[in-house]
Design a protein around this motif. Sequence first.
Motif, PDB file in Angstrom:
ATOM      1  N   LEU A   1       1.205   7.849  -6.002  1.00  0.00           N
ATOM      2  CA  LEU A   1       0.210   9.076  -6.049  1.00  0.00           C
ATOM      3  C   LEU A   1       1.042  10.283  -5.821  1.00  0.00           C
ATOM      4  N   ILE A   2       2.073  10.515  -4.843  1.00  0.00           N
ATOM      5  CA  ILE A   2       2.406  11.737  -4.307  1.00  0.00           C
ATOM      6  C   ILE A   2       3.721  12.056  -4.824  1.00  0.00           C
TER       7      ILE A   2
ATOM      8  N   ILE B   1      -3.261  15.792  -1.380  1.00  0.00           N
ATOM      9  CA  ILE B   1      -3.418  14.806  -2.369  1.00  0.00           C
ATOM     10  C   ILE B   1      -4.173  13.387  -1.889  1.00  0.00           C
ATOM     11  N   LEU B   2      -3.810  13.093  -0.660  1.00  0.00           N
ATOM     12  CA  LEU B   2      -4.310  12.034  -0.012  1.00  0.00           C
ATOM     13  C   LEU B   2      -5.573  12.084   0.289  1.00  0.00           C
ATOM     14  N   ASP B   3      -6.012  13.385   0.762  1.00  0.00           N
ATOM     15  CA  ASP B   3      -7.539  13.765   1.194  1.00  0.00           C
ATOM     16  C   ASP B   3      -8.216  13.550  -0.090  1.00  0.00           C
ATOM     17  N   VAL B   4      -7.774  14.001  -1.376  1.00  0.00           N
ATOM     18  CA  VAL B   4      -8.728  13.653  -2.495  1.00  0.00           C
ATOM     19  C   VAL B   4      -8.656  12.194  -3.022  1.00  0.00           C
ATOM     20  N   GLU B   5      -7.423  11.676  -3.008  1.00  0.00           N
ATOM     21  CA  GLU B   5      -7.243  10.196  -3.555  1.00  0.00           C
ATOM     22  C   GLU B   5      -7.796   9.110  -2.541  1.00  0.00           C
ATOM     23  N   ASP B   6      -7.619   9.356  -1.290  1.00  0.00           N
ATOM     24  CA  ASP B   6      -8.001   8.543  -0.235  1.00  0.00           C
ATOM     25  C   ASP B   6      -7.783   7.116  -0.435  1.00  0.00           C
ATOM     26  N   PRO B   7      -6.171   6.783  -0.713  1.00  0.00           N
ATOM     27  CA  PRO B   7      -5.682   5.597  -0.939  1.00  0.00           C
ATOM     28  C   PRO B   7      -5.702   4.444   0.392  1.00  0.00           C
TER      29      PRO B   7
ATOM     30  N   LYS C   1       0.887  -1.113  -0.071  1.00  0.00           N
ATOM     31  CA  LYS C   1      -0.191  -0.132  -0.114  1.00  0.00           C
ATOM     32  C   LYS C   1       1.049   1.276  -0.045  1.00  0.00           C
TER      33      LYS C   1
ATOM     34  N   GLU D   1       1.793   2.401  -3.380  1.00  0.00           N
ATOM     35  CA  GLU D   1       0.583   2.879  -3.913  1.00  0.00           C
ATOM     36  C   GLU D   1       0.380   4.339  -3.518  1.00  0.00           C
ATOM     37  N   VAL D   2       0.557   4.591  -2.379  1.00  0.00           N
ATOM     38  CA  VAL D   2       0.779   6.153  -1.896  1.00  0.00           C
ATOM     39  C   VAL D   2       1.855   6.679  -2.567  1.00  0.00           C
TER      40      VAL D   2
END
Length: 196
Positions: free
Chosen positions: A26-27, A78-84, A19, A22-23
């Motif tokens: 994204l970042i 970024i994580l607030d939007v993508e929520d992985p 995981k 995956e993060v």
Amino acid sequence: MPQALEPASSGLAKTSEGKAAEVEALIAPALQAMGYDIVRVLLSGGERLRLQIMAERQTDGGMNVDDCAEVSRAVAAILDVEDPIESAYTLEVSSPGIDRPLTRLADFDRFAGFEGRVEMVNPIDGRRRFSGRLLGTRGESVVLDCEEGEVALPFAALHKAKLVLTDELIAASRQPAHPDMPIDSPAAGEAVAKEN
């Protein structure tokens, strides 16, 4: 005294898995555009997960508290939007610190001359752990000068590696002109920014 090379932002890397990988995917583009390289992304913990992101400036390998806060804000957005990550977690952004993990093949050239510790996924000649002076790389292998002599270990089979905290490494980190550990890099600890 060992001389290190410029920070590396490309090449073979083992900066995350599962995981956390995956993060990282994204970042990474946003952080690279901001002038930072990811050293490691780690997701750990039980009921309350901790997402740890180690980063450094591309220009000089440093990372201070302001840098950590800037990266933390960008990653959180970024994580607030993508929520992985489905469950609650604490975001922690930090510098790699002095006895940093060696996650990229180029790190072994960059920190050649310093002491390192390497652990392999599977045993090589009956051993999984190796310690010694880093001699850099040879092709896609990392080379160490161990007690029994020089050993070349395939980077692809490496589980984890890090610098060993020595007086020599501490002294190098305190030199303002040292290209890999500038004065604002945490000589006594790590610069950290946390968000809940």
